[in-house]
Design a protein around this motif. Structure first.
Motif, PDB file in Angstrom:
ATOM      1  N   THR A  93       0.833  -1.206   0.000  1.00 16.53           N
ATOM      2  CA  THR A  93       0.000   0.000   0.000  1.00 16.53           C
ATOM      3  C   THR A  93       0.863   1.250   0.000  1.00 16.53           C
ATOM      4  O   THR A  93       0.657   2.172  -0.805  1.00 16.53           O
ATOM      5  CB  THR A  93      -0.902   0.000   1.255  1.00 16.53           C
ATOM      6  N   VAL A  94       1.836   1.252   0.908  1.00 17.06           N
ATOM      7  CA  VAL A  94       2.708   2.431   1.009  1.00 17.06           C
ATOM      8  C   VAL A  94       3.486   2.618  -0.291  1.00 17.06           C
ATOM      9  O   VAL A  94       3.643   3.744  -0.782  1.00 17.06           O
ATOM     10  CB  VAL A  94       3.664   2.269   2.214  1.00 17.06           C
ATOM     11  N   ALA A  95       3.943   1.491  -0.860  1.00 18.99           N
ATOM     12  CA  ALA A  95       4.713   1.595  -2.105  1.00 18.99           C
ATOM     13  C   ALA A  95       3.859   2.219  -3.205  1.00 18.99           C
ATOM     14  O   ALA A  95       4.310   3.128  -3.916  1.00 18.99           O
ATOM     15  CB  ALA A  95       5.208   0.212  -2.535  1.00 18.99           C
ATOM     16  N   LEU A  96       2.625   1.737  -3.347  1.00 24.98           N
ATOM     17  CA  LEU A  96       1.763   2.269  -4.407  1.00 24.98           C
ATOM     18  C   LEU A  96       1.439   3.737  -4.146  1.00 24.98           C
ATOM     19  O   LEU A  96       1.502   4.573  -5.058  1.00 24.98           O
ATOM     20  CB  LEU A  96       0.466   1.445  -4.486  1.00 24.98           C
ATOM     21  N   TYR A  97       1.112   4.045  -2.900  1.00 27.47           N
ATOM     22  CA  TYR A  97       0.724   5.424  -2.592  1.00 27.47           C
ATOM     23  C   TYR A  97       1.900   6.373  -2.803  1.00 27.47           C
ATOM     24  O   TYR A  97       1.786   7.384  -3.502  1.00 27.47           O
ATOM     25  CB  TYR A  97       0.213   5.503  -1.149  1.00 27.47           C
ATOM     26  N   MET A 212      10.556   6.087  -3.334  1.00 28.15           N
ATOM     27  CA  MET A 212       9.535   5.122  -2.906  1.00 28.15           C
ATOM     28  C   MET A 212      10.208   3.841  -2.436  1.00 28.15           C
ATOM     29  O   MET A 212       9.905   3.314  -1.357  1.00 28.15           O
ATOM     30  CB  MET A 212       8.574   4.854  -4.074  1.00 28.15           C
ATOM     31  N   ALA A 213      11.140   3.332  -3.268  1.00 27.01           N
ATOM     32  CA  ALA A 213      11.816   2.082  -2.924  1.00 27.01           C
ATOM     33  C   ALA A 213      12.577   2.228  -1.617  1.00 27.01           C
ATOM     34  O   ALA A 213      12.545   1.354  -0.747  1.00 27.01           O
ATOM     35  CB  ALA A 213      12.758   1.669  -4.054  1.00 27.01           C
ATOM     36  N   VAL A 214      13.256   3.372  -1.454  1.00 29.48           N
ATOM     37  CA  VAL A 214      14.042   3.591  -0.236  1.00 29.48           C
ATOM     38  C   VAL A 214      13.136   3.578   0.993  1.00 29.48           C
ATOM     39  O   VAL A 214      13.420   2.913   1.995  1.00 29.48           O
ATOM     40  CB  VAL A 214      14.811   4.927  -0.332  1.00 29.48           C
ATOM     41  N   PHE A 215      12.020   4.292   0.887  1.00 25.78           N
ATOM     42  CA  PHE A 215      11.107   4.374   2.037  1.00 25.78           C
ATOM     43  C   PHE A 215      10.595   2.984   2.421  1.00 25.78           C
ATOM     44  O   PHE A 215      10.650   2.574   3.581  1.00 25.78           O
ATOM     45  CB  PHE A 215       9.942   5.304   1.693  1.00 25.78           C
TER      46      PHE A 215
END
Lengths: 231, 162
Positions: A93-97, A212-215
């Motif tokens: 979810t976080v990745a998509l958002y 995004m990937a890092v987060f």
């Protein structure tokens, strides 16, 4: 150079889209509105893609979808360990958002992740996930002990990390996206034709996806660190 | 630029929770369920195929056992038939041999008796001729018993000489 200053100030500001006239006016910022837009699109596409999944003979879209979910599951499993199951959907979810928030500038919208309040909320959620998992899977005492690992003398640093980790997550994402956004605004102001399209590929698309990937990666690693050795 | 808006923070958290619940149910839930179902199906198919294989192997072993039993039976029947045929053949052969021996013996006996009869006849004829010749020599008949005995002894002498 007055125009440039204006552009910069405008790029840095977080506009209020509209105000709900209750409790003396609740300002809904632009980032929240764009987030809703992103959510609406993501939900609609999700329903469209998953409304008829087939066990036998899946189509190309379904295969791609399954590959992505599988990749996410493997990613969660590798980084979190045997309790990966409940975390994979959150990470996805976080990745998509974040992914869509970061690259939304391509479509001319303001990225919500350029608003420090949004990244702070994301970081706060990560904080809850990381330390919530630590206490959930190790118990109260075990979770406390985890702060004294690998040796008790590191306890102050581990405790400091409770604040440092979310702050770093929040500021890294916010700073990168805001920086990219400002640079793009400047390029658009100085050379409105041609160059922005090329620069956008790097600053909006590449940088956005990297952040995004890092987060997501850091959230997964920190979560795994808290619960992994418990086996 | 660096102002934290509590409203935005709270709304973003709510947004994330809603999005998480939605994705959990409609994206990851569904896709994972389908993948699990497929996995279960493949595992079921595999175990079924294995069971089928085992059954086939068992059947094959059974048939092979049956076949080898049939082979043995056939060999037994063949051996029995051969033994019976041999016995019959030998019996037939012995019978034939005996018949042939009997025939040979009969034929031999008949030949011997015929030869003896012929010899006897010839002897008598020779004796009669000798007597005729002697009576012709003696100019008298030699048909009385003394003369016949004489001729017989003469003939016997001649037979011994030969």
């Amino acid at each position: 150079m007055g125009g440039l200053k204006e552009v910069l100030l405008e790029a840095m500001a977080n506009e209020t889209a509209f105000t709900i006239p209750i409790f003396g006016g609740i300002g809904i910022s632009q980032s929240v509105v764009v987030s809703w837009l992103i959510m609406a699109v993501l939900m609609a596409v999700t329903l469209l893609l998953t409304h008829k999944l087939k066990v036998r003979d899946p189509g190309k879209v379904q295969i791609a979808l399954e590959c992505a979910v599988n990749f996410l599951n493997n990613f969660a499993h590798n980084n979190i360990g045997k309790h990966w199951r409940p975390f994979a959907p959150y990470l996805g979810t976080v990745a998509l958002y974040i992914g869509f928030s970061n690259i939304i500038a391509i479509f001319g919208l303001t990225p919500p992740t350029k608003d420090v309040s949004v990244t702070a909320a994301l970081a706060a959620m990560s904080l809850c996930v990381i330390y919530g998992a630590q206490f959930r899977y190790r118990g109260l005492v075990g979770g406390m002990k985890e702060f004294a690992s690998p040796v008790w003398i590191l306890a102050p640093i581990n405790l400091m990390e409770v604040a440092v980790r979310p702050l770093a997550l929040c500021m890294r994402l916010f700073g990168n996206i805001l920086g990219a956004f400002i640079i793009m605004e400047l390029i658009k102001y100085l050379m409105p034709v041609g160059v922005p399209a090329v620069a956008s590929i790097y600053f909006d698309l590449f940088d956005g996806l990297i952040q995004m990937a890092v987060f997501v990666f850091l959230t997964a690693i920190f979560t795994g660190e808290g619960i992994k050795e418990e086996e | 630029m660096l102002e934290f808006h509590p409203v935005t923070i709270v709304l973003t958290i709510v947004n994330l929770l809603i999005l998480y619940a939605f994705f959990r149910k409609f994206l990851f839930g569904r896709v994972n369920a389908v993948m699990e179902q497929r996995k279960a199906m493949i595992e079921k198919d595999l175990s079924e195929a294995e069971a089928e294989n085992d059954r086939a192997r068992q059947l094959q072993a059974e048939y092979e056992a049956k076949l080898s039993g049939a082979d043995q039976e056939a060999a037994q029947i063949m051996a029995d038939a051969k033994a019976r045929a041999e016995r019959a053949y030998e019996g037939r052969m012995a019978q034939a041999q005996a018949d042939a021996d009997l025939l040979t013996a009969e034929a031999r006996a008949r030949i011997r008796s015929e030869r003896e009869a012929m010899l006897r006849g010839a002897k008598q004829e020779v004796a009669a001729l000798a007597i005729l010749a002697a009576s012709k020599v003696a100019q008298r008949s030699m048909d009385d018993n003394d003369d016949r005995a004489l001729v017989d002894s003469f003939l016997a002498e001649v037979g011994e000489l030969r």
